[in-house]
Design an enzyme around this catalytic site. Structure first.
Site, PDB file in Angstrom:
ATOM      1  N   TYR A 131       0.819  -1.211   0.000  1.00  0.00           N
ATOM      2  CA  TYR A 131       0.000   0.000   0.000  1.00  0.00           C
ATOM      3  C   TYR A 131       0.858   1.268   0.000  1.00  0.00           C
ATOM      4  CZ  TYR A 131      -4.732  -1.850   0.706  1.00  0.00           C
ATOM      5  OH  TYR A 131      -5.955  -2.435   0.547  1.00  0.00           O
ATOM      6  N   LYS A 142       3.000 -15.347   1.992  1.00  0.00           N
ATOM      7  CA  LYS A 142       3.192 -16.043   0.716  1.00  0.00           C
ATOM      8  C   LYS A 142       4.692 -16.287   0.606  1.00  0.00           C
ATOM      9  CE  LYS A 142       1.526 -17.685  -3.175  1.00  0.00           C
ATOM     10  NZ  LYS A 142       0.559 -18.817  -3.253  1.00  0.00           N
ATOM     11  N   ASP A 176      -3.278 -18.139  -0.012  1.00  0.00           N
ATOM     12  CA  ASP A 176      -4.303 -18.806  -0.813  1.00  0.00           C
ATOM     13  C   ASP A 176      -4.998 -19.895  -0.001  1.00  0.00           C
ATOM     14  OD1 ASP A 176      -1.855 -20.139  -0.819  1.00  0.00           O
ATOM     15  OD2 ASP A 176      -1.971 -20.789  -2.913  1.00  0.00           O
ATOM     16  N   ASP A 189      -6.436  -6.931   3.966  1.00  0.00           N
ATOM     17  CA  ASP A 189      -7.563  -6.272   3.302  1.00  0.00           C
ATOM     18  C   ASP A 189      -8.489  -7.330   2.715  1.00  0.00           C
ATOM     19  OD1 ASP A 189      -9.063  -4.146   2.096  1.00  0.00           O
ATOM     20  OD2 ASP A 189      -8.076  -4.614   0.197  1.00  0.00           O
ATOM     21  N   ASP A 247     -12.322  -9.054   4.342  1.00  0.00           N
ATOM     22  CA  ASP A 247     -13.608  -9.035   3.640  1.00  0.00           C
ATOM     23  C   ASP A 247     -14.225 -10.432   3.613  1.00  0.00           C
ATOM     24  OD1 ASP A 247     -13.600  -6.312   3.127  1.00  0.00           O
ATOM     25  OD2 ASP A 247     -14.157  -6.551   1.017  1.00  0.00           O
TER      26      ASP A 247
HETATM   27  C1  IPM Z   1     -10.391  -1.139   3.916  1.00  0.00           C
HETATM   28  C2  IPM Z   1     -10.659  -0.503   2.592  1.00  0.00           C
HETATM   29  C3  IPM Z   1      -9.504   0.424   2.271  1.00  0.00           C
HETATM   30  C4  IPM Z   1      -8.249  -0.402   2.194  1.00  0.00           C
HETATM   31  C5  IPM Z   1      -9.667   1.281   1.000  1.00  0.00           C
HETATM   32  C6  IPM Z   1     -10.979   2.017   0.976  1.00  0.00           C
HETATM   33  C7  IPM Z   1      -8.527   2.225   0.826  1.00  0.00           C
HETATM   34  O1  IPM Z   1     -10.843  -1.481   1.623  1.00  0.00           O
HETATM   35  O2  IPM Z   1     -10.258  -0.405   4.917  1.00  0.00           O
HETATM   36  O3  IPM Z   1     -10.338  -2.372   3.978  1.00  0.00           O
HETATM   37  O4  IPM Z   1      -7.952  -1.001   1.166  1.00  0.00           O
HETATM   38  O5  IPM Z   1      -7.538  -0.459   3.193  1.00  0.00           O
HETATM   39 MG    MG Z   2     -10.946  -3.482   2.374  1.00  0.00          MG
END
Ligand code: IPM
Ligand code: MG
Length: 359
Positions: free
Chosen positions: A138, A189, A221, A245, A249
């Site tokens: 990042y 990884k 993975d 990240d 999710d």
């Molecule tokens: C998160 C979001 C952010 C990230 C984006 C919006 C920059 O997806 O906080 O997970 O990738 O960190």
């Molecule tokens: Mg995110």
């Protein structure tokens, strides 16, 4: 001096859900805190031409804790990368040194059926993802898009980790595991990426200080696959910025709704005892439902509970707040995103009312 909470409501449903969290905080803690506000994201861009104004950064540095709603939306998607609302998130993380991102994935008993996985796979799930938040790909240099002499274009991002960066996030994971299930799974990884080979070596190095914690390693993975196969095998997962990240999710969806998940982003403890900390719901700005009064405020209210726990050592109040949310869910009260047959559907403010009443 009274502690100050800075509220960065941001865009979309951010202001609506933050308002409910502030109501609940005030009821729970009386006059323990003062509250201030500042602009961030698209709202800041519209008002002053930048998503992360200097005034917001100054207030953030002063604050004892920050509550953030959400940033972004279609209105700002065409803007240049440098002034997109999301840049403000990356900016505040970096400027305040918020390197440790805690993303719990907890399945509430009343919502087991809402998960996309079979109930028996997720019932009782209580997993904590510890994501490194200020390093890795990042922020790594070189980065950017350039044009080669032959006219082709080239895009570059760089995965970089140094030993101090890895060691400090590993410590956070081990400390948390010691207060939870006693297990850390480090995700990398290392079979392909040298930067994460170093990650693994350094996590092992830190693990020597925590002989009671059971450490395992997984390639990312495989970890993604295991999360949807048998998520309850995990206690604390620690991983890089980008892997965190993605995996967070996945983990969030195990719980049935993004509208339920809080997060904390913590900095290092400074010499004066101060620690920068930002709390925000994992869901985004949900522009499609913004302003309609139907957003689920629970993720933000749970973020406020994390704030009480981690920034202010108010365990009793945090426990009470989480219990109140469980109670309300047990009463069959739901916002649209977690609506189930036979339940009572209510809006954002009514959910705040119900949680206040349950406290
Ligand atoms: C998160 C979001 C952010 C990230 C984006 C919006 C920059 O997806 O906080 O997970 O990738 O960190
Ligand atoms: Mg995110």
């Amino acid at each position: 001096m009274t502690k100050n909470i800075l509220v960065l409501a941001g865009d979309g449903i951010g202001p609506e859900v933050c308002a409910q969290a502030v109501r609940v905080l005030k009821k729970l803690t009386g006059s323990a805190f003062t509250y201030s506000e500042a602009l961030i994201g698209g709202a800041a861009y519209d008002a002053v031409g930048t998503p992360f104004p200097a005034d917001t950064l100054a207030k953030a540095k002063e604050a004892d804790a920050i509550l953030l709603g959400a940033v972004g939306g279609p209105k700002w998607e065409k803007l240049d990368y440098s002034v997109r609302p999301e840049r403000a998130l990356l900016g505040i993380r970096k400027e305040l040194g918020l390197f440790a991102n805690l993303r719990p994935a907890i399945v509430f008993e009343a919502l087991v059926e809402a998960s996309s996985l079979k109930p028996e796979l997720v019932a009782g799930l209580d997993l904590m993802i510890v994501r490194e938040l200020t390093g890795g790909i990042y922020f790594g240099e070189p980065r950017g898009v350039t044009t080669l002499p032959n006219g082709d274009r080239k895009g570059i991002n760089t995965e970089v980790y140094t030993t101090p960066e890895i060691r400090r996030i590993a410590k956070v994971a081990f400390e948390l595991a010691a207060k939870r299930g006693g297990k850390v799974c480090s995700v990398d990884k290392a079979n392909v990426l040298e930067a994460t080979e170093l990650w693994r070596e350094e996590v092992i190095h830190i693990s020597k200080d925590y002989p009671k914690i059971e450490l395992s390693h997984m390639y990312v993975d495989n970890a993604a696959m295991q999360l949807v196969r048998t998520p309850k095998q995990f206690d604390v997962m620690v991983t890089t910025n980008m892997f965190g990240d993605i995996l967070s999710d996945i983990a969030s969806m195990l719980t049935g709704s993004l509208g339920m998940l809080p997060s904390a982003s913590l900095g290092a403890k400074q010499e004066n005892g101060k620690q920068h900390a930002l709390y925000e719901p994992v869901h985004g700005s949900a522009p499609d439902i913004a302003g309609k009064g139907i957003a689920n405020p629970i993720a933000t209210i749970l973020s406020a509970a994390m704030m009480l726990r981690y920034s202010f050592d108010m365990k009793k109040e945090a426990d009470a707040l989480e219990a109140a949310i469980k109670k309300v869910l047990g009463q069959g009260i739901r916002t649209g995103d977690i609506m189930q047959d036979g339940m009572k559907k209510i809006g954002t403010t009514e959910m705040g009312d119900a949680i206040l009443a349950a406290l």
